[in-house]
Design a protein around this motif. Structure first.
Motif, PDB file in Angstrom:
ATOM      1  N   LEU A  99     -24.175  23.886 -12.518  1.00 47.21           N
ATOM      2  CA  LEU A  99     -24.260  23.403 -11.100  1.00 47.21           C
ATOM      3  C   LEU A  99     -25.050  22.256 -11.364  1.00 47.21           C
ATOM      4  O   LEU A  99     -24.915  21.020 -10.607  1.00 47.21           O
ATOM      5  CB  LEU A  99     -24.900  24.153 -10.166  1.00 47.21           C
ATOM      6  N   SER A 100     -25.982  22.126 -12.375  1.00 45.08           N
ATOM      7  CA  SER A 100     -26.954  20.992 -12.389  1.00 45.08           C
ATOM      8  C   SER A 100     -26.455  19.887 -13.502  1.00 45.08           C
ATOM      9  O   SER A 100     -27.120  19.077 -13.815  1.00 45.08           O
ATOM     10  CB  SER A 100     -28.384  21.470 -12.848  1.00 45.08           C
ATOM     11  N   GLY A 101     -25.293  20.231 -14.023  1.00 48.14           N
ATOM     12  CA  GLY A 101     -24.906  19.185 -15.036  1.00 48.14           C
ATOM     13  C   GLY A 101     -24.298  17.900 -14.350  1.00 48.14           C
ATOM     14  O   GLY A 101     -24.555  17.724 -13.275  1.00 48.14           O
ATOM     15  N   ALA A 102     -23.913  17.143 -15.461  1.00 51.07           N
ATOM     16  CA  ALA A 102     -23.687  15.749 -15.100  1.00 51.07           C
ATOM     17  C   ALA A 102     -22.404  15.931 -13.946  1.00 51.07           C
ATOM     18  O   ALA A 102     -21.692  16.927 -14.019  1.00 51.07           O
ATOM     19  CB  ALA A 102     -23.122  14.977 -16.082  1.00 51.07           C
ATOM     20  N   PRO A 103     -22.412  14.936 -13.385  1.00 56.50           N
ATOM     21  CA  PRO A 103     -21.342  14.836 -12.057  1.00 56.50           C
ATOM     22  C   PRO A 103     -19.839  14.939 -12.829  1.00 56.50           C
ATOM     23  O   PRO A 103     -19.611  14.128 -13.775  1.00 56.50           O
ATOM     24  CB  PRO A 103     -21.430  13.631 -11.107  1.00 56.50           C
ATOM     25  N   GLY A 104     -18.886  15.596 -12.191  1.00 59.74           N
ATOM     26  CA  GLY A 104     -17.739  15.901 -12.906  1.00 59.74           C
ATOM     27  C   GLY A 104     -17.540  16.856 -13.825  1.00 59.74           C
ATOM     28  O   GLY A 104     -16.470  16.950 -14.444  1.00 59.74           O
ATOM     29  N   THR A 105     -18.800  17.472 -14.521  1.00 61.50           N
ATOM     30  CA  THR A 105     -18.544  18.371 -15.673  1.00 61.50           C
ATOM     31  C   THR A 105     -18.593  20.045 -15.109  1.00 61.50           C
ATOM     32  O   THR A 105     -18.340  20.986 -15.732  1.00 61.50           O
ATOM     33  CB  THR A 105     -19.744  18.461 -16.418  1.00 61.50           C
ATOM     34  N   ALA A 106     -18.790  20.208 -13.829  1.00 59.20           N
ATOM     35  CA  ALA A 106     -18.877  21.464 -13.442  1.00 59.20           C
ATOM     36  C   ALA A 106     -17.596  22.007 -13.375  1.00 59.20           C
ATOM     37  O   ALA A 106     -16.748  21.337 -13.031  1.00 59.20           O
ATOM     38  CB  ALA A 106     -19.400  21.581 -11.754  1.00 59.20           C
ATOM     39  N   GLY A 107     -17.289  23.269 -13.456  1.00 59.50           N
ATOM     40  CA  GLY A 107     -16.300  24.046 -13.798  1.00 59.50           C
ATOM     41  C   GLY A 107     -15.441  23.738 -15.114  1.00 59.50           C
ATOM     42  O   GLY A 107     -14.251  24.454 -15.237  1.00 59.50           O
TER      43      GLY A 107
END
Length: 108
Positions: A99-107
């Motif tokens: 959840l706190s990762g870079a945008p677009g890396t979730a999932g």
């Protein structure tokens, strides 16, 4: 993971569950509750790690010493489990990192 690894893993798991079945009934009940709790919130390496066999070792020593299971773990079994995994990476940690990762890396 090859077929031999799967077979060996099953053998180890069956030996582990046989050890649990040899414990007194009150120990078995607490162990199963701990196992359920740890599979929900426990460490990522729980199935392959030393934690569950270590708990059985601890319980076997308690039986040999003539202690009741709650004398070993206390009245709050969940707190005991939390103490066991406090320094381990859990699935909750993995989720929080995603959840706190870079945008677009979730999932991913």
């Amino acid at each position: 993971m090859g077929i031999q690894d799967i077979i060996e893993g099953k053998k180890q798991w069956r030996a582990h569950t046989a050890r649990v079945k040899e414990l007194p009934p009150d120990y078995q009940i607490v162990y199963r509750e701990m196992q359920k709790y740890l599979f929900k919130v426990g460490p990522v390496d729980l199935p392959d790690g030393p934690l569950l066999p270590g708990i059985v070792d601890f319980f076997e020593e308690g039986v040999a010493a003539g202690k009741g299971v709650l004398q070993l773990v206390g009245d709050d079994v969940a707190a005991f489990c939390d103490d066991l995994v406090k320094d381990s990476r859990t699935y909750a940690d993995v989720y929080q990192e995603s959840l706190s990762g870079a945008p677009g890396t979730a999932g991913q």
